[in-house]
Design a protein around this motif. Structure first.
Motif, PDB file in Angstrom:
ATOM      1  N   ASN A 186      24.491 -45.643 -31.527  1.00  0.00           N
ATOM      2  CA  ASN A 186      23.086 -45.837 -31.179  1.00  0.00           C
ATOM      3  C   ASN A 186      22.535 -47.133 -31.761  1.00  0.00           C
ATOM      4  O   ASN A 186      21.694 -47.792 -31.136  1.00  0.00           O
ATOM      5  CB  ASN A 186      22.262 -44.640 -31.660  1.00  0.00           C
ATOM      6  CG  ASN A 186      22.529 -43.388 -30.858  1.00  0.00           C
ATOM      7  OD1 ASN A 186      22.825 -43.459 -29.661  1.00  0.00           O
ATOM      8  ND2 ASN A 186      22.429 -42.226 -31.493  1.00  0.00           N
TER       9      ASN A 186
ATOM     10  N   SER B 191      23.900 -44.062 -21.711  1.00  0.00           N
ATOM     11  CA  SER B 191      23.007 -45.207 -21.809  1.00  0.00           C
ATOM     12  C   SER B 191      23.168 -46.132 -20.611  1.00  0.00           C
ATOM     13  O   SER B 191      24.263 -46.264 -20.045  1.00  0.00           O
ATOM     14  CB  SER B 191      23.304 -45.988 -23.093  1.00  0.00           C
ATOM     15  OG  SER B 191      22.625 -47.229 -23.112  1.00  0.00           O
TER      16      SER B 191
ATOM     17  N   LYS C 180       6.697 -45.412 -22.878  1.00  0.00           N
ATOM     18  CA  LYS C 180       7.471 -45.936 -23.998  1.00  0.00           C
ATOM     19  C   LYS C 180       8.828 -45.261 -24.108  1.00  0.00           C
ATOM     20  O   LYS C 180       9.860 -45.914 -24.269  1.00  0.00           O
ATOM     21  CB  LYS C 180       6.702 -45.762 -25.310  1.00  0.00           C
ATOM     22  CG  LYS C 180       5.481 -46.651 -25.456  1.00  0.00           C
ATOM     23  CD  LYS C 180       4.927 -46.597 -26.871  1.00  0.00           C
ATOM     24  CE  LYS C 180       4.478 -45.190 -27.234  1.00  0.00           C
ATOM     25  NZ  LYS C 180       3.851 -45.148 -28.579  1.00  0.00           N
ATOM     26  N   HIS C 181       8.822 -43.952 -24.034  1.00  0.00           N
ATOM     27  CA  HIS C 181      10.049 -43.213 -24.338  1.00  0.00           C
ATOM     28  C   HIS C 181      10.989 -43.112 -23.144  1.00  0.00           C
ATOM     29  O   HIS C 181      12.154 -42.745 -23.315  1.00  0.00           O
ATOM     30  CB  HIS C 181       9.703 -41.848 -24.907  1.00  0.00           C
ATOM     31  CG  HIS C 181       9.099 -41.938 -26.275  1.00  0.00           C
ATOM     32  ND1 HIS C 181       9.865 -42.124 -27.411  1.00  0.00           N
ATOM     33  CD2 HIS C 181       7.807 -41.938 -26.688  1.00  0.00           C
ATOM     34  CE1 HIS C 181       9.071 -42.201 -28.470  1.00  0.00           C
ATOM     35  NE2 HIS C 181       7.824 -42.093 -28.059  1.00  0.00           N
TER      36      HIS C 181
ATOM     37  N   ALA D  77      20.889 -50.284 -29.619  1.00  0.00           N
ATOM     38  CA  ALA D  77      19.601 -50.884 -29.963  1.00  0.00           C
ATOM     39  C   ALA D  77      19.732 -52.399 -30.110  1.00  0.00           C
ATOM     40  O   ALA D  77      18.851 -53.148 -29.669  1.00  0.00           O
ATOM     41  CB  ALA D  77      19.070 -50.269 -31.262  1.00  0.00           C
TER      42      ALA D  77
ATOM     43  N   THR E  19      17.866 -46.466 -22.874  1.00  0.00           N
ATOM     44  CA  THR E  19      18.629 -47.226 -23.870  1.00  0.00           C
ATOM     45  C   THR E  19      19.710 -46.372 -24.512  1.00  0.00           C
ATOM     46  O   THR E  19      20.861 -46.806 -24.662  1.00  0.00           O
ATOM     47  CB  THR E  19      17.694 -47.773 -24.965  1.00  0.00           C
ATOM     48  OG1 THR E  19      16.722 -48.634 -24.375  1.00  0.00           O
ATOM     49  CG2 THR E  19      18.484 -48.550 -26.012  1.00  0.00           C
ATOM     50  N   TYR E  20      19.366 -45.143 -24.892  1.00  0.00           N
ATOM     51  CA  TYR E  20      20.297 -44.294 -25.640  1.00  0.00           C
ATOM     52  C   TYR E  20      20.939 -43.195 -24.801  1.00  0.00           C
ATOM     53  O   TYR E  20      21.898 -42.568 -25.250  1.00  0.00           O
ATOM     54  CB  TYR E  20      19.570 -43.645 -26.823  1.00  0.00           C
ATOM     55  CG  TYR E  20      18.960 -44.641 -27.767  1.00  0.00           C
ATOM     56  CD1 TYR E  20      19.760 -45.376 -28.636  1.00  0.00           C
ATOM     57  CD2 TYR E  20      17.588 -44.865 -27.794  1.00  0.00           C
ATOM     58  CE1 TYR E  20      19.210 -46.312 -29.502  1.00  0.00           C
ATOM     59  CE2 TYR E  20      17.024 -45.788 -28.659  1.00  0.00           C
ATOM     60  CZ  TYR E  20      17.841 -46.507 -29.506  1.00  0.00           C
ATOM     61  OH  TYR E  20      17.286 -47.427 -30.352  1.00  0.00           O
TER      62      TYR E  20
ATOM     63  N   THR F 262      16.113 -38.923 -24.834  1.00  0.00           N
ATOM     64  CA  THR F 262      15.080 -38.908 -25.862  1.00  0.00           C
ATOM     65  C   THR F 262      14.584 -37.475 -25.959  1.00  0.00           C
ATOM     66  O   THR F 262      14.754 -36.687 -25.025  1.00  0.00           O
ATOM     67  CB  THR F 262      13.942 -39.895 -25.527  1.00  0.00           C
ATOM     68  OG1 THR F 262      13.070 -40.015 -26.644  1.00  0.00           O
ATOM     69  CG2 THR F 262      13.141 -39.421 -24.329  1.00  0.00           C
TER      70      THR F 262
ATOM     71  N   ARG G 234      11.908 -45.806 -21.734  1.00  0.00           N
ATOM     72  CA  ARG G 234      12.776 -46.916 -22.115  1.00  0.00           C
ATOM     73  C   ARG G 234      13.800 -46.476 -23.168  1.00  0.00           C
ATOM     74  O   ARG G 234      14.966 -46.871 -23.102  1.00  0.00           O
ATOM     75  CB  ARG G 234      11.931 -48.078 -22.646  1.00  0.00           C
ATOM     76  CG  ARG G 234      11.205 -48.849 -21.558  1.00  0.00           C
ATOM     77  CD  ARG G 234      10.183 -49.814 -22.109  1.00  0.00           C
ATOM     78  NE  ARG G 234       9.707 -50.742 -21.083  1.00  0.00           N
ATOM     79  CZ  ARG G 234       8.847 -50.433 -20.137  1.00  0.00           C
ATOM     80  NH1 ARG G 234       8.329 -49.212 -20.084  1.00  0.00           N
ATOM     81  NH2 ARG G 234       8.484 -51.327 -19.224  1.00  0.00           N
ATOM     82  N   ASP G 235      13.350 -45.676 -24.131  1.00  0.00           N
ATOM     83  CA  ASP G 235      14.288 -45.163 -25.126  1.00  0.00           C
ATOM     84  C   ASP G 235      15.343 -44.286 -24.470  1.00  0.00           C
ATOM     85  O   ASP G 235      16.526 -44.330 -24.835  1.00  0.00           O
ATOM     86  CB  ASP G 235      13.534 -44.357 -26.194  1.00  0.00           C
ATOM     87  CG  ASP G 235      12.676 -45.241 -27.078  1.00  0.00           C
ATOM     88  OD1 ASP G 235      13.025 -46.419 -27.256  1.00  0.00           O
ATOM     89  OD2 ASP G 235      11.641 -44.758 -27.580  1.00  0.00           O
ATOM     90  N   GLU G 236      14.920 -43.480 -23.515  1.00  0.00           N
ATOM     91  CA  GLU G 236      15.860 -42.608 -22.805  1.00  0.00           C
ATOM     92  C   GLU G 236      16.956 -43.421 -22.127  1.00  0.00           C
ATOM     93  O   GLU G 236      18.146 -43.084 -22.213  1.00  0.00           O
ATOM     94  CB  GLU G 236      15.096 -41.788 -21.776  1.00  0.00           C
ATOM     95  CG  GLU G 236      15.988 -40.983 -20.836  1.00  0.00           C
ATOM     96  CD  GLU G 236      15.214 -40.423 -19.654  1.00  0.00           C
ATOM     97  OE1 GLU G 236      15.841 -39.751 -18.815  1.00  0.00           O
ATOM     98  OE2 GLU G 236      13.996 -40.672 -19.568  1.00  0.00           O
TER      99      GLU G 236
ATOM    100  N   THR H 197      13.675 -40.664 -30.643  1.00  0.00           N
ATOM    101  CA  THR H 197      14.918 -41.220 -30.118  1.00  0.00           C
ATOM    102  C   THR H 197      16.105 -40.579 -30.838  1.00  0.00           C
ATOM    103  O   THR H 197      15.933 -39.951 -31.889  1.00  0.00           O
ATOM    104  CB  THR H 197      14.969 -42.747 -30.329  1.00  0.00           C
ATOM    105  OG1 THR H 197      15.239 -43.015 -31.716  1.00  0.00           O
ATOM    106  CG2 THR H 197      13.649 -43.402 -29.936  1.00  0.00           C
TER     107      THR H 197
END
Length: 404
Positions: A35, A227, A113-114, A39, A120-121, A124, A116-118, A142
């Motif tokens: 992770n 991801s 916002k989240h 990032a 990325t990783y 979320t 994008r985190d979802e 995250t």
């Protein structure tokens, strides 16, 4: 994050929950380094040491930093087409209590916002808890601050934990101060006091953990998704950094082309070597016949290297990156023959991305529906079975991915 916690030494936590926490901490540790890498690639923080230039670089060039936003582009462009717009009831009208909860938790902006985190990783997590002021508090986390175990039989989270609050030690190390453990029957609040962790349990009646993931591109082997910045995409990003670095190094040599002079005396040689920059920028280089050999100095310049091969390589990489991510070549910032020249061509290039956004909305819509049902139950102090038909018959609404 320094999540150094011994589950067996958490005071007040029952043995069964200690075993759950131990297993979750193991899951977190297993994925932590991966992770962190995702990032870094999202932020464009890739060093030359990672891309294998195949050159022994001088110290100055080794410190060269190349920025690349392709990782962020792979995430942000798709996330930008997933625009959550709230919930509607079965008759198309808003449900007042749910609308109030959405507004109190700023759920629409938090989703933006989240999401994008979802991407990325791969996932979320949303966690829910009773809040006296607004009824139900919804937080997002995250995989760098949370972990969960999957229950294949029930098709949902079996249990999980999330870091709720952190503090910085004297040595600037960030450590969790409050961690919530979510099980089918309780929320266990684990609070660090000095070096001691103390657990306090709060029972709930929803019959499932108050934790729900938003998952991108899940498979049977990877229930928590994958991801957008996966291995093939990371290799293409490394190719971009490698190519730009080589082009930059080549440009340095092209800016100062190598010159040569033959047949000079020792004194003339020393004068040239001691004033390299002056000889480079000077408009006139004069030399006399070598008295020892009678040879006249011969001046010349080596042919400059071309940057065109590097440009062509960037075009190849941008086309491959667009194919791997569903983005248009225009999104990569590299101009080539694959760039659309008409509105129809542009629409054709975005059709793949629109399809991906529709899949994202479908998966996240199911998660948001579960979150909404749990939030209504918590705020109303009831079980999921006690929700009214109006509260149950709701649907998340998204703007069109084609024209978000």
């Amino acid at each position: 994050m320094n999540l150094n916690m011994d589950a067996a030494r958490v005071a007040g936590l029952p043995k069964a929950e200690q075993e759950i926490l131990r297993r979750l901490l193991k899951i977190y540790a297993k994925h932590e380094s991966k992770n962190n890498v995702k990032a870094r690639y999202y932020e464009g923080d890739i060093t030359l040491a990672e891309v294998n230039l195949g050159l022994a670089l001088p110290e100055g060039i080794a410190k060269l930093e190349i920025g690349c936003e392709w990782g962020a582009k792979a995430v942000d462009v798709l996330a930008g087409r997933s625009m959550f717009d709230g919930f509607v009831g079965e008759n198309g009208q808003p449900v007042d209590e749910l609308a109030r909860l959405v507004q109190a938790n700023r759920l629409i902006s938090e989703y933006d916002k989240h999401c994008r985190d979802e991407l990325t990783y791969g996932c979320t997590f949303a966690t829910l808890s009773r809040d006296e002021a607004i009824g139900c508090r919804i937080r997002f986390h995250t995989p760098r601050t949370a972990a969960a175990a999957w229950d294949g039989e029930k098709g949902r989270i079996a249990n999980g934990f999330a870091v709720i609050d952190v503090e910085e030690d004297e040595d600037s190390t960030v450590r969790p101060r409050i961690v919530n453990l979510y099980t089918d029957t309780h929320i266990w609040v684990l609070e660090r006091r000095g070096e001691i962790w103390q657990a306090t349990g709060y029972q709930h009646g929803l019959g499932r953990p108050l934790m729900e993931p938003m998952i991108w591109n899940a498979t049977s082997a990877k229930p928590f998704g994958q991801s957008r910045i996966d291995n093939p995409v990371r290799r293409l990003i490394e190719g971009y950094v490698r190519t730009v670095a080589n082009a930059t190094i080549g440009l340095e040599f092209a800016t100062a082309p190598q010159k040569y002079i033959m047949g000079v005396t020792d004194e003339q040689y020393d004068a040239l070597v001691n004033n390299k920059f002056k000889q480079y920028v000077g408009s006139l280089i004069a030399g006399t016949t070598n008295p020892d050999t009678g040879e006249k100095p011969a001046f010349g310049q080596l042919q400059q290297g071309s940057l065109q091969p590097h440009v062509e390589q960037l075009r190849i990489l941008s086309t491959q990156f667009a194919a791997a991510t569903g983005l248009s070549v225009t999104d990569t910032g590299v101009v080539n023959d694959a760039n659309p020249t008409s509105s129809d061509a542009l629409q054709a290039q975005t059709s793949t991305l629109i399809g991906l956004a529709e899949n994202l909305n479908t998966a996240n819509g199911a998660a948001l529906l579960t979150i909404a049902h749990m939030a209504l139950a918590i705020a109303g102090d009831k079980t999921l079975d006690e929700l009214t038909d109006e509260e149950r018959n709701i649907a998340p609404h998204f703007k069109s991915p084609a024209r978000p």
